[in-house]
Design a protein around this motif. Structure first.
Motif, mmCIF file in Angstrom:
data_model
loop_
_atom_site.group_PDB
_atom_site.id
_atom_site.type_symbol
_atom_site.label_atom_id
_atom_site.label_comp_id
_atom_site.label_asym_id
_atom_site.label_seq_id
_atom_site.Cartn_x
_atom_site.Cartn_y
_atom_site.Cartn_z
ATOM 1 N N GLY A 108 38.381 35.649 48.828
ATOM 2 C CA GLY A 108 39.136 34.448 48.485
ATOM 3 C C GLY A 108 40.072 34.681 47.317
ATOM 4 N N ALA A 109 39.776 35.707 46.520
ATOM 5 C CA ALA A 109 40.656 36.044 45.392
ATOM 6 C C ALA A 109 42.060 36.416 45.864
ATOM 7 N N PHE A 110 42.186 36.910 47.092
ATOM 8 C CA PHE A 110 43.508 37.278 47.598
ATOM 9 C C PHE A 110 44.381 36.028 47.767
ATOM 10 N N LEU A 111 43.766 34.922 48.158
ATOM 11 C CA LEU A 111 44.540 33.686 48.296
ATOM 12 C C LEU A 111 44.980 33.179 46.928
ATOM 13 N N LEU A 112 44.097 33.240 45.947
ATOM 14 C CA LEU A 112 44.503 32.858 44.589
ATOM 15 C C LEU A 112 45.593 33.787 44.068
ATOM 16 N N GLY A 113 45.450 35.081 44.366
ATOM 17 C CA GLY A 113 46.474 36.032 43.940
ATOM 18 C C GLY A 113 47.815 35.748 44.596
ATOM 19 N N GLY A 116 49.832 33.271 42.991
ATOM 20 C CA GLY A 116 50.291 33.621 41.647
ATOM 21 C C GLY A 116 49.364 33.164 40.539
ATOM 22 N N LEU A 117 48.131 32.810 40.892
ATOM 23 C CA LEU A 117 47.218 32.237 39.907
ATOM 24 C C LEU A 117 46.381 33.285 39.180
ATOM 25 N N LEU A 118 46.537 34.553 39.564
ATOM 26 C CA LEU A 118 45.770 35.605 38.905
ATOM 27 C C LEU A 118 46.653 36.556 38.105
ATOM 28 N N ASP A 119 47.934 36.275 38.036
ATOM 29 C CA ASP A 119 48.836 37.134 37.257
ATOM 30 C C ASP A 119 48.430 37.098 35.784
ATOM 31 N N GLY A 120 48.129 38.265 35.227
ATOM 32 C CA GLY A 120 47.733 38.357 33.828
ATOM 33 C C GLY A 120 46.364 37.789 33.538
ATOM 34 N N ARG A 121 45.587 37.487 34.575
ATOM 35 C CA ARG A 121 44.270 36.886 34.386
ATOM 36 C C ARG A 121 43.167 37.891 34.706
ATOM 37 N N ARG A 122 42.057 37.773 33.979
ATOM 38 C CA ARG A 122 40.871 38.566 34.288
ATOM 39 C C ARG A 122 40.252 38.035 35.572
ATOM 40 N N THR A 139 49.597 42.928 38.395
ATOM 41 C CA THR A 139 49.525 42.341 37.057
ATOM 42 C C THR A 139 48.199 41.646 36.790
ATOM 43 N N ALA A 140 47.379 41.493 37.818
ATOM 44 C CA ALA A 140 46.052 40.897 37.610
ATOM 45 C C ALA A 140 45.156 41.886 36.875
ATOM 46 N N VAL A 146 31.968 44.097 38.290
ATOM 47 C CA VAL A 146 31.106 42.991 37.880
ATOM 48 C C VAL A 146 30.850 42.017 39.032
ATOM 49 N N LEU A 147 29.856 41.149 38.845
ATOM 50 C CA LEU A 147 29.513 40.163 39.867
ATOM 51 C C LEU A 147 30.506 39.003 39.896
ATOM 52 N N TYR A 148 30.899 38.544 38.721
ATOM 53 C CA TYR A 148 31.885 37.476 38.652
ATOM 54 C C TYR A 148 32.563 37.502 37.291
ATOM 55 N N VAL A 149 33.715 36.856 37.215
ATOM 56 C CA VAL A 149 34.476 36.764 35.969
ATOM 57 C C VAL A 149 34.808 35.304 35.707
ATOM 58 N N ASP A 150 34.449 34.831 34.534
ATOM 59 C CA ASP A 150 34.803 33.483 34.094
ATOM 60 C C ASP A 150 35.973 33.616 33.133
ATOM 61 N N ASP A 151 37.151 33.229 33.587
ATOM 62 C CA ASP A 151 38.339 33.281 32.742
ATOM 63 C C ASP A 151 38.829 31.864 32.447
ATOM 64 N N GLY A 152 37.866 31.005 32.140
ATOM 65 C CA GLY A 152 38.210 29.635 31.796
ATOM 66 C C GLY A 152 38.416 28.764 33.023
#
Length: 322
Positions: A108-113, A116-122, A139-140, A146-152
């Motif tokens: 699902g991260a590919f859809l967020l990417g 454009g929601l993962l540019d410069g984001r952990r 740029t992501a 890791v299992l998951y990343v909480d970037d706010g």
């Protein structure tokens, strides 16, 4: 806040990952003391079936307009495609701008990417897709281990079970540990696995492809608390140290010291899960000699400290030995 969750489904959605979202957010657990969560499955055409990756169908009851009202917009795994629907991308972007927390499970991260929601984001995704993800979204700030990343306001997770960890983490963050623990208890899963834990342990039980060293390997596993030098092991195998070391790598894929350290860590995991032994005693029983040496190897191989691992997986949840 976590009062409402909107899950976005596209064709070829993965039913397990969608099921994770349904299980954590979609079931009424108010009888267990969990605050109510308004959970909605959203698609481009509400009421029309969406096929899954295993042939069955899901019928979203709501349209993409629900993304504009949800506190959390969740994206389960689905087939990775070159072009994602523009209305879905626009809906995700609008929700993010409005302040919704974006959550992805596995691919699902590919859809967020793509939105454009993962540019410069952990972020993270399933280890299998790391090369493709980096190629598409350079740029992501991808962490593949890791299992998951909480970037706010963006939470991403690795494959399958890691999605459960990320969802429970979000519940814990927004609703407190009591709610997360009660959901986890009903699901019969650990209430908390640290996001920094490795997605998998390479060669967790190295496999011997031949027979000549099997007696030595079995003896090493039975005597993990004993110091094992290459010279002593070679003598037991009736080989020269050089021949033994070469044969060991050929048959197990790793060195004697690395194999032994991995087996000791695996034994430590079992003791942390099943016993109330203190960390020092576990270190001695596993052959590490000291708690500091156990912590060093355990964190290197598993990705978290022995104490954090025990908090997540101990069979006796009422007490965590120091």
């Amino acid at each position: 806040m976590l009062r409402s969750v909107a899950a976005v489904v596209l064709d070829d959605v993965a039913p397990f990952e969608l099921g994770v979202l349904c299980e954590v957010f979609g079931l009424d657990r108010t009888a267990d003391g969990v605050p109510p969560i308004d959970f909605r499955i959203c698609g481009q055409r509400p009421g029309e079936p969406v096929r899954t990756s295993v042939g069955m169908q899901v019928v979203p009851g709501h349209g993409l307009d629900e993304l504009s009202r949800a506190d959390v917009v969740a994206v389960p795994a689905a087939r990775i495609r070159d072009d994602y629907p523009q209305d879905v991308l626009d809906g995700l972007r609008s929700a993010a701008v409005r302040g919704a927390t974006m959550l992805s499970v596995c691919s699902g991260a590919f859809l967020l990417g793509a939105a454009g929601l993962l540019d410069g984001r952990r972020c993270t995704t399933h280890w299998f897709y790391v090369s493709e993800f980096r190629h598409r979204f350079p740029t992501a700030e991808l962490d593949p281990d890791v299992l998951y990343v909480d970037d706010g306001d963006v939470v991403t997770s690795a494959g399958t079970a890691a999605g459960i960890d990320a969802c429970l983490h979000l519940v814990r963050r927004e609703l407190g540990s009591t709610a997360a623990t009660r959901i986890a208890r009903r699901m019969v899963v650990p209430p908390q696995r640290d996001g920094g834990q490795r997605q998998f342990i390479d060669l967790p039980v190295p496999e011997c492809t031949g027979e000549s060293l099997e007696p030595v390997l079995a003896w090493m596993q039975e005597t993990l608390d004993v110091e094992h030098s290459v010279a002593a092991l070679a003598a037991r195998a009736q080989m020269s140290p050089r021949t033994f070391a070469r044969r060991f790598v050929a048959e197990t894929g790793t060195t004697p010291n690395q194999w032994l350290a991995t087996q000791r860590v695996l034994h430590a995991r079992r003791l942390l899960e099943d016993t109330e032994l203190g960390i020092e005693q576990i270190a001695r029983e596993c052959g590490f000699g000291s708690a500091s040496l156990l912590r060093h190897h355990f964190r290197r191989i598993v990705g978290v400290t022995p104490r954090d691992y025990r908090r997540a997986f101990a069979r006796t949840a009422d007490s965590v030995p120091q």
